[in-house]
Write a protein that holds these residues in place. Sequence first.
Motif, PDB file in Angstrom:
ATOM      1  N   CYS A 291       0.848  -1.205   0.000  1.00 63.41           N
ATOM      2  CA  CYS A 291       0.000   0.000   0.000  1.00 63.41           C
ATOM      3  C   CYS A 291       0.876   1.245   0.000  1.00 63.41           C
ATOM      4  CB  CYS A 291      -0.895   0.002   1.243  1.00 63.41           C
ATOM      5  SG  CYS A 291      -2.028  -1.395   1.280  1.00 63.41           S
ATOM      6  N   GLY A 292       0.832   1.954  -1.138  1.00 61.87           N
ATOM      7  CA  GLY A 292       1.593   3.200  -1.255  1.00 61.87           C
ATOM      8  C   GLY A 292       0.864   4.326  -0.543  1.00 61.87           C
ATOM      9  N   ARG A 293       1.640   5.259  -0.038  1.00 65.37           N
ATOM     10  CA  ARG A 293       1.082   6.494   0.542  1.00 65.37           C
ATOM     11  C   ARG A 293       1.932   7.651   0.031  1.00 65.37           C
ATOM     12  NH1 ARG A 293      -3.675   7.588   3.654  1.00 65.37           N
ATOM     13  NH2 ARG A 293      -4.726   5.590   3.261  1.00 65.37           N
ATOM     14  N   TYR A 294       1.613   8.876   0.492  1.00 68.72           N
ATOM     15  CA  TYR A 294       2.368  10.061   0.061  1.00 68.72           C
ATOM     16  C   TYR A 294       2.318  10.161  -1.473  1.00 68.72           C
ATOM     17  CZ  TYR A 294       4.057   9.138   4.783  1.00 68.72           C
ATOM     18  OH  TYR A 294       4.119   8.841   6.135  1.00 68.72           O
ATOM     19  N   GLU A 295       3.444  10.464  -2.112  1.00 65.37           N
ATOM     20  CA  GLU A 295       3.477  10.571  -3.580  1.00 65.37           C
ATOM     21  C   GLU A 295       3.823   9.231  -4.218  1.00 65.37           C
ATOM     22  OE1 GLU A 295       2.123  13.892  -2.956  1.00 65.37           O
ATOM     23  OE2 GLU A 295       2.608  13.571  -5.066  1.00 65.37           O
ATOM     24  N   GLY A 296       4.008   8.220  -3.399  1.00 65.33           N
ATOM     25  CA  GLY A 296       4.331   6.912  -3.960  1.00 65.33           C
ATOM     26  C   GLY A 296       5.518   6.273  -3.273  1.00 65.33           C
ATOM     27  N   ILE A 297       5.924   5.132  -3.841  1.00 63.11           N
ATOM     28  CA  ILE A 297       7.016   4.314  -3.302  1.00 63.11           C
ATOM     29  C   ILE A 297       8.241   4.507  -4.203  1.00 63.11           C
ATOM     30  CG2 ILE A 297       7.764   1.964  -2.750  1.00 63.11           C
ATOM     31  CD1 ILE A 297       4.774   1.195  -2.523  1.00 63.11           C
ATOM     32  N   ASP A 298       9.419   4.633  -3.593  1.00 67.51           N
ATOM     33  CA  ASP A 298      10.670   4.757  -4.369  1.00 67.51           C
ATOM     34  C   ASP A 298      10.684   3.686  -5.468  1.00 67.51           C
ATOM     35  OD1 ASP A 298      13.931   5.712  -3.728  1.00 67.51           O
ATOM     36  OD2 ASP A 298      13.489   4.032  -5.070  1.00 67.51           O
ATOM     37  N   GLN A 299      10.877   4.101  -6.702  1.00 65.74           N
ATOM     38  CA  GLN A 299      10.736   3.200  -7.859  1.00 65.74           C
ATOM     39  C   GLN A 299      11.632   1.974  -7.758  1.00 65.74           C
ATOM     40  OE1 GLN A 299       8.443   3.418 -10.249  1.00 65.74           O
ATOM     41  NE2 GLN A 299       9.200   1.442 -11.012  1.00 65.74           N
ATOM     42  N   ARG A 300      12.759   2.102  -7.046  1.00 67.06           N
ATOM     43  CA  ARG A 300      13.703   0.979  -6.958  1.00 67.06           C
ATOM     44  C   ARG A 300      13.098  -0.219  -6.228  1.00 67.06           C
ATOM     45  NH1 ARG A 300      18.450   4.639  -4.551  1.00 67.06           N
ATOM     46  NH2 ARG A 300      16.571   5.550  -3.621  1.00 67.06           N
ATOM     47  N   VAL A 301      12.101   0.067  -5.361  1.00 66.87           N
ATOM     48  CA  VAL A 301      11.440  -1.043  -4.648  1.00 66.87           C
ATOM     49  C   VAL A 301      10.713  -1.921  -5.662  1.00 66.87           C
ATOM     50  CG1 VAL A 301       9.660  -1.631  -2.959  1.00 66.87           C
ATOM     51  CG2 VAL A 301      11.202   0.323  -2.549  1.00 66.87           C
ATOM     52  N   ILE A 302       9.979  -1.262  -6.579  1.00 69.19           N
ATOM     53  CA  ILE A 302       9.237  -2.006  -7.608  1.00 69.19           C
ATOM     54  C   ILE A 302      10.213  -2.718  -8.545  1.00 69.19           C
ATOM     55  CG2 ILE A 302       7.529  -1.802  -9.470  1.00 69.19           C
ATOM     56  CD1 ILE A 302       6.409  -0.867  -6.758  1.00 69.19           C
ATOM     57  N   ASP A 303      11.247  -1.991  -8.957  1.00 65.67           N
ATOM     58  CA  ASP A 303      12.210  -2.570  -9.909  1.00 65.67           C
ATOM     59  C   ASP A 303      12.936  -3.771  -9.300  1.00 65.67           C
ATOM     60  OD1 ASP A 303      11.388  -0.499 -11.491  1.00 65.67           O
ATOM     61  OD2 ASP A 303      13.190   0.750 -11.194  1.00 65.67           O
ATOM     62  N   GLU A 304      13.345  -3.628  -8.038  1.00 62.08           N
ATOM     63  CA  GLU A 304      14.065  -4.734  -7.365  1.00 62.08           C
ATOM     64  C   GLU A 304      13.142  -5.912  -7.156  1.00 62.08           C
ATOM     65  OE1 GLU A 304      13.716  -5.868  -3.997  1.00 62.08           O
ATOM     66  OE2 GLU A 304      15.632  -6.932  -3.767  1.00 62.08           O
ATOM     67  N   ALA A 305      11.873  -5.633  -6.843  1.00 61.87           N
ATOM     68  CA  ALA A 305      10.901  -6.718  -6.631  1.00 61.87           C
ATOM     69  C   ALA A 305      10.699  -7.506  -7.930  1.00 61.87           C
ATOM     70  CB  ALA A 305       9.581  -6.145  -6.135  1.00 61.87           C
ATOM     71  N   ARG A 306      10.690  -6.787  -9.056  1.00 65.58           N
ATOM     72  CA  ARG A 306      10.479  -7.463 -10.346  1.00 65.58           C
ATOM     73  C   ARG A 306      11.587  -8.465 -10.654  1.00 65.58           C
ATOM     74  NH1 ARG A 306       6.185  -5.286 -12.897  1.00 65.58           N
ATOM     75  NH2 ARG A 306       5.802  -3.041 -12.824  1.00 65.58           N
ATOM     76  N   ASP A 307      12.746  -8.256 -10.029  1.00 65.41           N
ATOM     77  CA  ASP A 307      13.863  -9.205 -10.247  1.00 65.41           C
ATOM     78  C   ASP A 307      13.615 -10.535  -9.556  1.00 65.41           C
ATOM     79  OD1 ASP A 307      16.637  -6.789 -10.213  1.00 65.41           O
ATOM     80  OD2 ASP A 307      15.176  -7.380 -11.740  1.00 65.41           O
ATOM     81  N   ARG A 308      12.659 -10.579  -8.601  1.00 67.21           N
ATOM     82  CA  ARG A 308      12.508 -11.847  -7.857  1.00 67.21           C
ATOM     83  C   ARG A 308      11.070 -12.335  -7.773  1.00 67.21           C
ATOM     84  NH1 ARG A 308      13.001 -10.130  -1.613  1.00 67.21           N
ATOM     85  NH2 ARG A 308      12.688  -7.889  -1.766  1.00 67.21           N
ATOM     86  N   MET A 309      10.126 -11.614  -8.334  1.00 68.94           N
ATOM     87  CA  MET A 309       8.731 -12.108  -8.302  1.00 68.94           C
ATOM     88  C   MET A 309       7.916 -11.369  -9.364  1.00 68.94           C
ATOM     89  SD  MET A 309       7.491 -10.159  -4.861  1.00 68.94           S
ATOM     90  CE  MET A 309       9.153  -9.785  -4.311  1.00 68.94           C
ATOM     91  N   PRO A 310       6.761 -11.910  -9.736  1.00 70.14           N
ATOM     92  CA  PRO A 310       5.848 -11.159 -10.606  1.00 70.14           C
ATOM     93  C   PRO A 310       5.318  -9.948  -9.846  1.00 70.14           C
ATOM     94  CG  PRO A 310       5.215 -13.483 -10.457  1.00 70.14           C
ATOM     95  CD  PRO A 310       6.246 -13.249  -9.395  1.00 70.14           C
TER      96      PRO A 310
END
Length: 239
Positions: A108-127
């Motif tokens: 669950c994102g809040r504020y203006e969003g989540i640092d993009q690297r979290v999404i990018d790093e997650a994509r390396d290990r899961m859908p």
Amino acid sequence: MKVDIVSIFPDYFAPLDLSLIGKARTTGTLDLTVHDLRTWTSDVHRTVDDSPYGGGPGMVMRPEPWGQALDAVVSDGATLVVPSPVGKPFTQADAQQLAGLDHLVFACGRYEGIDQRVIDEARDRMPVREVSLGDYVLFGGEVAVIVIMEAITRLLPGVLGNADSLTEESHAAGLLEAPVYTKPLAWRGREVPDVLRSGDHGRIARWRREQSLLRTADRRPDMYDAYPPDLLDKWDRKA
Ligand SMILES: COc1cc(COC(=O)c2cn[nH]c2)cc(-c2cccnc2)c1
């Protein structure tokens, strides 16, 4: 199905203890755990946000707490779902697909969003599925997760008493549902369509199909145009 939700407002998910979702949790159909993102902060103020690089309004969610939170809750078969204004439009087909998975983790994102690297790093290990519920901006992903959880949970086996209601409902068949009626027969001068009281199930099915097609063509031309033409003809011929 196992579901983990990570949020800075875990209390937002109290509604998921109620009604049929609550029952799905009690019966074990749904194994739901809500986590407070601040669990994975290490400073005394339990900070989860910071100012955006490049300037601009508001704050951004820091990557470290999210990285540790996902390390803690993600399993091998997990899919990460992130409700977001920049996500792919969420549809009934997505609900059906997600309902078939073993483990969902919602961020669950809040504020203006989540640092993009979290999404990018997650994509390396899961859908990772960034999904949008509509073209508007909310304070955070929590209410979107409640909506998505309703859409998914009602598709899980045994949750809806009458499984038949899943076959006729809107969007499942790619068309909007026909109008529904119940007692009394007449109400404020309006009567129930005679066909529904005829007992002629073939005629009732044809009437409902026609109503679905009329409604969809009128209110959702996009959906009507996407409906397989052969299904239009075939059904009418069969009927
Ligand atoms: C993950 O990053 C997010 C998530 C959310 C919550 O989701 C939605 O708003 C939503 C989901 N479907 N449609 C809208 C909001 C922001 C956000 C807020 C303010 C300014 N800019 C972005 C960022």
